[in-house]
Design a protein around this motif. Structure first.
Motif, mmCIF file in Angstrom:
data_model
loop_
_atom_site.group_PDB
_atom_site.id
_atom_site.type_symbol
_atom_site.label_atom_id
_atom_site.label_comp_id
_atom_site.label_asym_id
_atom_site.label_seq_id
_atom_site.Cartn_x
_atom_site.Cartn_y
_atom_site.Cartn_z
ATOM 1 N N ASP A 44 0.832 -1.201 0.000
ATOM 2 C CA ASP A 44 0.000 0.000 0.000
ATOM 3 C C ASP A 44 0.871 1.257 0.000
ATOM 4 O O ASP A 44 0.561 2.239 -0.678
ATOM 5 N N ILE A 47 2.513 1.994 -3.515
ATOM 6 C CA ILE A 47 1.478 2.443 -4.453
ATOM 7 C C ILE A 47 1.093 3.886 -4.158
ATOM 8 O O ILE A 47 1.064 4.735 -5.050
ATOM 9 N N TYR A 50 3.810 6.404 -5.017
ATOM 10 C CA TYR A 50 3.837 6.680 -6.448
ATOM 11 C C TYR A 50 2.681 7.604 -6.856
ATOM 12 O O TYR A 50 2.874 8.565 -7.599
ATOM 13 N N LEU A 89 7.301 -1.831 -8.324
ATOM 14 C CA LEU A 89 5.909 -1.594 -8.727
ATOM 15 C C LEU A 89 5.769 -1.551 -10.240
ATOM 16 O O LEU A 89 6.628 -1.007 -10.939
ATOM 17 N N TYR A 101 -2.315 -3.275 -10.007
ATOM 18 C CA TYR A 101 -0.889 -3.136 -9.727
ATOM 19 C C TYR A 101 -0.303 -4.497 -9.401
ATOM 20 O O TYR A 101 -0.980 -5.366 -8.858
ATOM 21 N N VAL A 103 3.132 -5.700 -7.198
ATOM 22 C CA VAL A 103 4.215 -5.237 -6.336
ATOM 23 C C VAL A 103 5.059 -6.447 -5.953
ATOM 24 O O VAL A 103 4.527 -7.462 -5.515
ATOM 25 N N HIS A 121 -7.122 -1.037 -7.433
ATOM 26 C CA HIS A 121 -7.747 0.207 -6.982
ATOM 27 C C HIS A 121 -8.845 0.592 -7.950
ATOM 28 O O HIS A 121 -8.672 0.473 -9.168
#
Length: 156
Positions: A44, A47, A50, A89, A101, A103, A121
């Protein structure tokens, strides 16, 4: 998400953005490795870092913000304090209002990936908490497009 065997073969070159995280004593659990919940915290964190630094997201005031719709993690081996984690990422899919995403967590100085997670998301309008009819904002989309990795650009 890719099959576990494929994910286990991931390398840092398969990702377009990276952050380091120095593990803390409190990240370890009674089994002397980083607790599973910390992986989600770290995923989390990279992300959202970024999104704030490259997509113009300001969590308290942005007109649109992300809501977590899905999360998943494949664990391959442990990491523990005092090692340094390298979080990598990429974006596997970018839709009108959502993003998938991927990761990866590596230990600094170790080639093999420790864990690979997937986060989804959905970007919603702050006022309605629903996706915007026109999708995510242009600034968000442009920032996320820089992380897209297609099967052609991956070595796998």
């Amino acid at each position: 998400m890719a099959p576990s065997k494929e994910l286990k073969g991931r390398s840092r070159k398969d990702y377009t953005f990276m952050l380091e995280y120095r593990t803390r004593w409190s990240d370890n659990d009674m089994y002397d490795h980083m607790n599973n919940s910390v992986y989600n915290f770290l995923f989390d964190s990279i992300i959202n870092s970024y999104l704030m630094d490259h997509c113009g997201l300001h969590p308290p005031t942005s007109a649109q913000h992300p809501l977590m719709a899905h999360t998943h993690c494949d664990y391959f081996s442990a990491i523990s304090y005092p090692n340094v984690a390298e979080l990598c990422l990429r974006v596997n899919k970018l839709s009108k209002s959502s993003v998938v995403y991927e990761v990866a967590l590596f230990e600094k100085g170790v080639e093999q990936v420790k864990a690979v997670g997937e986060f989804v998301h959905v970007f919603v309008d702050r006022a309605t908490q629903r996706p915007n009819a026109h999708g995510m904002s242009r600034q968000l989309r442009q920032g996320l497009e820089k992380l897209i990795v297609t099967s052609d650009s991956s070595k796998l």
